[in-house]
Design a protein around this motif. Structure first.
Motif, PDB file in Angstrom:
ATOM      1  N   GLY A   1       0.744  -1.278  -0.086  1.00 45.62           N
ATOM      2  CA  GLY A   1      -0.050  -0.040   0.047  1.00 45.62           C
ATOM      3  C   GLY A   1       0.772   1.271   0.098  1.00 45.62           C
ATOM      4  O   GLY A   1       0.533   2.202  -0.734  1.00 45.62           O
ATOM      5  N   ALA A   2       1.911   1.193   0.969  1.00 47.56           N
ATOM      6  CA  ALA A   2       2.942   2.480   0.896  1.00 47.56           C
ATOM      7  C   ALA A   2       3.453   2.619  -0.753  1.00 47.56           C
ATOM      8  O   ALA A   2       3.633   3.855  -1.056  1.00 47.56           O
ATOM      9  CB  ALA A   2       3.909   2.266   1.826  1.00 47.56           C
ATOM     10  N   ILE A   3       4.008   1.592  -0.970  1.00 43.67           N
ATOM     11  CA  ILE A   3       4.492   1.565  -2.564  1.00 43.67           C
ATOM     12  C   ILE A   3       3.549   2.418  -3.684  1.00 43.67           C
ATOM     13  O   ILE A   3       3.615   3.042  -4.293  1.00 43.67           O
ATOM     14  CB  ILE A   3       4.901   0.400  -3.171  1.00 43.67           C
ATOM     15  CG1 ILE A   3       6.264  -0.154  -2.265  1.00 43.67           C
ATOM     16  CG2 ILE A   3       5.120   0.200  -4.672  1.00 43.67           C
ATOM     17  CD1 ILE A   3       6.223  -1.753  -2.565  1.00 43.67           C
TER      18      ILE A   3
ATOM     19  N   LEU B   1      13.101   0.547  -1.582  1.00 42.50           N
ATOM     20  CA  LEU B   1      12.041   0.567  -0.320  1.00 42.50           C
ATOM     21  C   LEU B   1      12.664   1.886   0.386  1.00 42.50           C
ATOM     22  O   LEU B   1      11.636   2.238   1.171  1.00 42.50           O
ATOM     23  CB  LEU B   1      11.977  -0.734   0.226  1.00 42.50           C
ATOM     24  CG  LEU B   1      11.358  -1.775  -0.371  1.00 42.50           C
ATOM     25  CD1 LEU B   1      11.403  -3.225   0.549  1.00 42.50           C
ATOM     26  CD2 LEU B   1       9.919  -1.716  -0.922  1.00 42.50           C
ATOM     27  N   GLU B   2      13.619   2.126   0.577  1.00 42.43           N
ATOM     28  CA  GLU B   2      14.142   3.119   1.345  1.00 42.43           C
ATOM     29  C   GLU B   2      13.627   4.410   1.017  1.00 42.43           C
ATOM     30  O   GLU B   2      13.453   5.290   1.639  1.00 42.43           O
ATOM     31  CB  GLU B   2      15.682   3.301   1.354  1.00 42.43           C
ATOM     32  CG  GLU B   2      16.274   2.152   2.211  1.00 42.43           C
ATOM     33  CD  GLU B   2      16.592   0.791   1.582  1.00 42.43           C
ATOM     34  OE1 GLU B   2      16.381   0.759   0.177  1.00 42.43           O
ATOM     35  OE2 GLU B   2      16.776  -0.326   2.094  1.00 42.43           O
ATOM     36  N   ASP B   3      13.323   4.608  -0.161  1.00 40.46           N
ATOM     37  CA  ASP B   3      12.620   5.686  -0.898  1.00 40.46           C
ATOM     38  C   ASP B   3      11.137   5.921  -0.180  1.00 40.46           C
ATOM     39  O   ASP B   3      10.728   7.244  -0.032  1.00 40.46           O
ATOM     40  CB  ASP B   3      12.195   5.646  -2.284  1.00 40.46           C
ATOM     41  CG  ASP B   3      13.691   6.007  -3.148  1.00 40.46           C
ATOM     42  OD1 ASP B   3      14.658   6.029  -2.436  1.00 40.46           O
ATOM     43  OD2 ASP B   3      13.508   5.620  -4.455  1.00 40.46           O
TER      44      ASP B   3
ATOM     45  N   TYR C   1       6.238   7.379   3.982  1.00 40.17           N
ATOM     46  CA  TYR C   1       5.323   6.460   4.084  1.00 40.17           C
ATOM     47  C   TYR C   1       5.206   5.452   4.789  1.00 40.17           C
ATOM     48  O   TYR C   1       4.218   4.717   5.349  1.00 40.17           O
ATOM     49  CB  TYR C   1       5.182   5.953   2.261  1.00 40.17           C
ATOM     50  CG  TYR C   1       4.937   7.076   1.533  1.00 40.17           C
ATOM     51  CD1 TYR C   1       3.385   7.524   1.031  1.00 40.17           C
ATOM     52  CD2 TYR C   1       6.023   7.613   0.771  1.00 40.17           C
ATOM     53  CE1 TYR C   1       3.458   8.219   0.183  1.00 40.17           C
ATOM     54  CE2 TYR C   1       5.732   8.586  -0.365  1.00 40.17           C
ATOM     55  CZ  TYR C   1       4.380   9.096  -0.562  1.00 40.17           C
ATOM     56  OH  TYR C   1       4.267  10.025  -1.376  1.00 40.17           O
ATOM     57  N   LEU C   2       6.596   5.033   5.279  1.00 37.16           N
ATOM     58  CA  LEU C   2       6.884   4.089   6.223  1.00 37.16           C
ATOM     59  C   LEU C   2       7.765   4.557   7.149  1.00 37.16           C
ATOM     60  O   LEU C   2       8.878   5.203   6.515  1.00 37.16           O
ATOM     61  CB  LEU C   2       7.147   2.674   5.665  1.00 37.16           C
ATOM     62  CG  LEU C   2       6.052   2.046   4.969  1.00 37.16           C
ATOM     63  CD1 LEU C   2       6.531   0.899   3.921  1.00 37.16           C
ATOM     64  CD2 LEU C   2       4.876   1.642   5.801  1.00 37.16           C
TER      65      LEU C   2
ATOM     66  N   LEU D   1      10.079  -1.671   7.109  1.00 29.59           N
ATOM     67  CA  LEU D   1      10.755  -2.188   5.880  1.00 29.59           C
ATOM     68  C   LEU D   1      11.225  -3.779   6.187  1.00 29.59           C
ATOM     69  O   LEU D   1      11.695  -4.545   5.499  1.00 29.59           O
ATOM     70  CB  LEU D   1      11.765  -1.388   5.255  1.00 29.59           C
ATOM     71  CG  LEU D   1      11.275  -0.203   4.815  1.00 29.59           C
ATOM     72  CD1 LEU D   1      12.711   0.458   4.290  1.00 29.59           C
ATOM     73  CD2 LEU D   1      10.281  -0.087   3.755  1.00 29.59           C
ATOM     74  N   MET D   2      11.081  -4.205   7.570  1.00 26.75           N
ATOM     75  CA  MET D   2      11.471  -5.547   7.874  1.00 26.75           C
ATOM     76  C   MET D   2      10.350  -6.465   7.999  1.00 26.75           C
ATOM     77  O   MET D   2       9.305  -6.186   8.686  1.00 26.75           O
ATOM     78  CB  MET D   2      12.228  -5.390   9.163  1.00 26.75           C
ATOM     79  CG  MET D   2      13.361  -4.369   8.939  1.00 26.75           C
ATOM     80  SD  MET D   2      14.705  -4.782   7.977  1.00 26.75           S
ATOM     81  CE  MET D   2      15.631  -5.854   8.902  1.00 26.75           C
ATOM     82  N   ASP D   3      10.439  -7.760   7.716  1.00 22.26           N
ATOM     83  CA  ASP D   3       9.268  -8.772   8.053  1.00 22.26           C
ATOM     84  C   ASP D   3       9.740  -8.961   9.565  1.00 22.26           C
ATOM     85  O   ASP D   3      10.531  -8.842  10.121  1.00 22.26           O
ATOM     86  CB  ASP D   3       9.593  -9.873   6.851  1.00 22.26           C
ATOM     87  CG  ASP D   3      10.648 -10.720   7.244  1.00 22.26           C
ATOM     88  OD1 ASP D   3      11.360 -10.370   8.376  1.00 22.26           O
ATOM     89  OD2 ASP D   3      11.092 -11.607   6.079  1.00 22.26           O
TER      90      ASP D   3
END
Length: 125
Positions: A54-56, A70-72, A83-84, A89-91
């Motif tokens: 969703g953030a992407i 993902l760091e963006d 956005y996050l 960003l970690m599972d």
């Protein structure tokens, strides 16, 4: 006096019996609890993956392009974002999600992670 003293203290046999009973209870309960914990991590992985997805998509809507990494998603740019949080960003197994811009499964990006037992979680299933 010696007779009175022995009635007030626990004997070594009584203490060992309690330790054995506790060991049996832990031996029965531990496998059941650890199985539930693994299932909870799988549910958390699915939910977290959906949140990153969703953030992407939000990033893409605001910036008219997919993020390069993902760091963006953790940076503010032109009044949009972040956005996050970096920790998101970690599972659940403390591994970073795998992100590929220009996805190979008929969508714009691939996002996935794999649990320690080999179960794969992704955004294209």
């Amino acid at each position: 006096m010696n007779n009175r003293r022995s009635k007030e203290a626990f004997t070594l046999i009584e203490i060992m019996l309690v330790v054995v009973i506790i060991g049996i209870i832990v031996g029965i309960a531990a496998p059941k609890i650890s199985g539930k914990f693994g299932k909870a991590q799988n549910v958390a992985a699915r939910a977290s993956l959906k949140a990153v997805e969703g953030a992407i998509q939000s990033y893409e809507m605001d910036n008219l392009r997919l993020p390069d990494t993902l760091e963006d998603l953790t940076k503010q740019k032109d009044g949009n974002g972040p956005y996050l949080k970096p920790s998101e960003l970690m599972d659940p197994w403390s591994q970073k999600y795998k992100y590929t811009k220009g996805g190979s499964h008929g969508i714009g990006f691939d996002l996935s992670t794999t649990s320690p037992d080999g179960t794969e979680f992704n955004n294209w299933d």
